[in-house]
Design an enzyme around this catalytic site. Structure first.
Site, mmCIF file in Angstrom:
data_model
loop_
_atom_site.group_PDB
_atom_site.id
_atom_site.type_symbol
_atom_site.label_atom_id
_atom_site.label_comp_id
_atom_site.label_asym_id
_atom_site.label_seq_id
_atom_site.Cartn_x
_atom_site.Cartn_y
_atom_site.Cartn_z
ATOM 1 N N SER A 192 -10.536 6.622 26.768
ATOM 2 C CA SER A 192 -11.924 6.771 27.222
ATOM 3 C C SER A 192 -11.888 7.654 28.463
ATOM 4 O O SER A 192 -10.815 7.856 29.048
ATOM 5 C CB SER A 192 -12.463 5.377 27.593
ATOM 6 O OG SER A 192 -13.604 5.463 28.413
ATOM 7 N N TYR A 212 -12.743 -2.916 31.942
ATOM 8 C CA TYR A 212 -12.660 -1.948 30.838
ATOM 9 C C TYR A 212 -11.846 -0.732 31.284
ATOM 10 O O TYR A 212 -10.960 -0.252 30.573
ATOM 11 C CB TYR A 212 -14.074 -1.540 30.410
ATOM 12 C CG TYR A 212 -14.146 -0.530 29.282
ATOM 13 C CD1 TYR A 212 -14.072 -0.929 27.960
ATOM 14 C CD2 TYR A 212 -14.300 0.835 29.549
ATOM 15 C CE1 TYR A 212 -14.147 -0.013 26.915
ATOM 16 C CE2 TYR A 212 -14.383 1.763 28.522
ATOM 17 C CZ TYR A 212 -14.306 1.337 27.203
ATOM 18 O OH TYR A 212 -14.382 2.253 26.174
#
Ligand code: NDP
Length: 256
Positions: A147, A160
């Site tokens: 990501s 995250y």
């Protein structure tokens, strides 16, 4: 005799974790369009079977295997069963992942564990189970979905970001251990794409406005725009590309 197309995936089988919807499903279709047969995965057998049936109705050579990437023993058994039933898994895309948003001071231990077990333990569990077979064959491609949070943090998603930063280092670690066995392990790191995982952001016009200003390309990504990078990393064209993260983010991580 024509030179073989280095971007084709004919006679290759790809397992894409978390592929009943969103980015995983799009990547499965993209790999299939390049010639691969695909194995759909999610936690729920009925959903995975439905997606598999849809793909088959479109002429795609698909199968499915439902398992929870967070469960080490369950993953190992499912991967071994797949190898027995279908044959070699040549390509693994570690895509299954979850998001949970909360201020770090309020983040519960249970939510931290759930997120890490899916986003990080899951990559270890499935990669180890599949790599044990790939190593014996002396070849295999593993693509870990990172990501922009593999590089950059944002408020309310520190866990995250920690999980995706760890995926970046686990990608390098897999390269350190497995490149010598003929495996190529790389990361594909998407910018912002409109999926279920990002529902809270998609529904927030202020976020969209900020994102379009912050992203050099000036827009959200379209999920199909991830397929070319995945096909490249899964293909013979990337046979000497190892331990890298490929950011598909409209320039977001390159520009302040
Ligand atoms: P979605 O929520 O749309 O899809 C997630 C998929 O993962 C579903 O198929 C879900 O199926 C599956 N899944 C979740 N937990 C597990 C588990 N424990 N075991 C097996 N499968 C599981 O998410 P996205 O498509 O948006 O995200 C896919 C990946 O891309 C994630 O790793 C995410 O972090 C990453 N990413 C997404 C971005 C975006 O903009 N959307 C940006 C950057 C990265 P089921 O619930 O049925 O198990």
């Amino acid at each position: 005799m024509p030179t073989p197309d280095p971007f084709r995936l004919d006679d290759r089988r790809a397992l894409v974790t978390g592929s009943v919807r969103g980015i995983g499903l799009t990547l499965a279709r993209g790999l299939a369009a390049a010639g691969a047969t695909v194995v759909i995965n999610g936690r729920h057998a009925a959903a995975a079977e439905d997606v598999c049936a849809t793909l088959r109705s479109e002429g795609i050579d698909a199968d499915f295997s439902a398992f929870d990437v967070a469960e080490h023993a369950e993953v190992a058994a499912a991967v071994d069963a797949l190898e027995q039933r279908l044959g070699a898994i040549d390509i693994l895309v570690n895509n299954a992942g979850i998001q949970h948003r909360a201020a770090l001071e309020d983040f519960t231990s249970a939510d931290w564990q759930r997120l890490m077990r899916t986003n990080l333990d899951g990559v270890f569990n499935v990669s180890q189970a599949v790599a044990r077979h790939m190593i014996g064959r002396g070849q295999g491609k593993i693509i870990n979905i990172g990501s922009v949070q593999s590089e950059l943090a944002r408020p309310t998603i520190a866990p995250y970001a920690a999980s995706k930063g760890a995926v970046r280092m686990l990608t390098r670690g897999m390269c350190a251990d497995w490149a010598r066995h003929g495996l190529q392990i790389n990361g594909l790191a998407p910018g912002y794409f409109q999926t279920e995982l990002n529902r809270a952001l998609v529904d927030d016009p202020a976020f969209s406005e900020w994102l379009c200003q912050r992203t050099p390309a000036g827009r959200w990504g379209k999920v199909e725009e991830l397929c070319g990078a995945a096909v490249f990393l899964a293909s013979p064209a990337a046979d000497f590309v190892n331990g890298q993260m490929l950011y598909v983010d409209g320039g977001l991580t390159s520009v302040v």
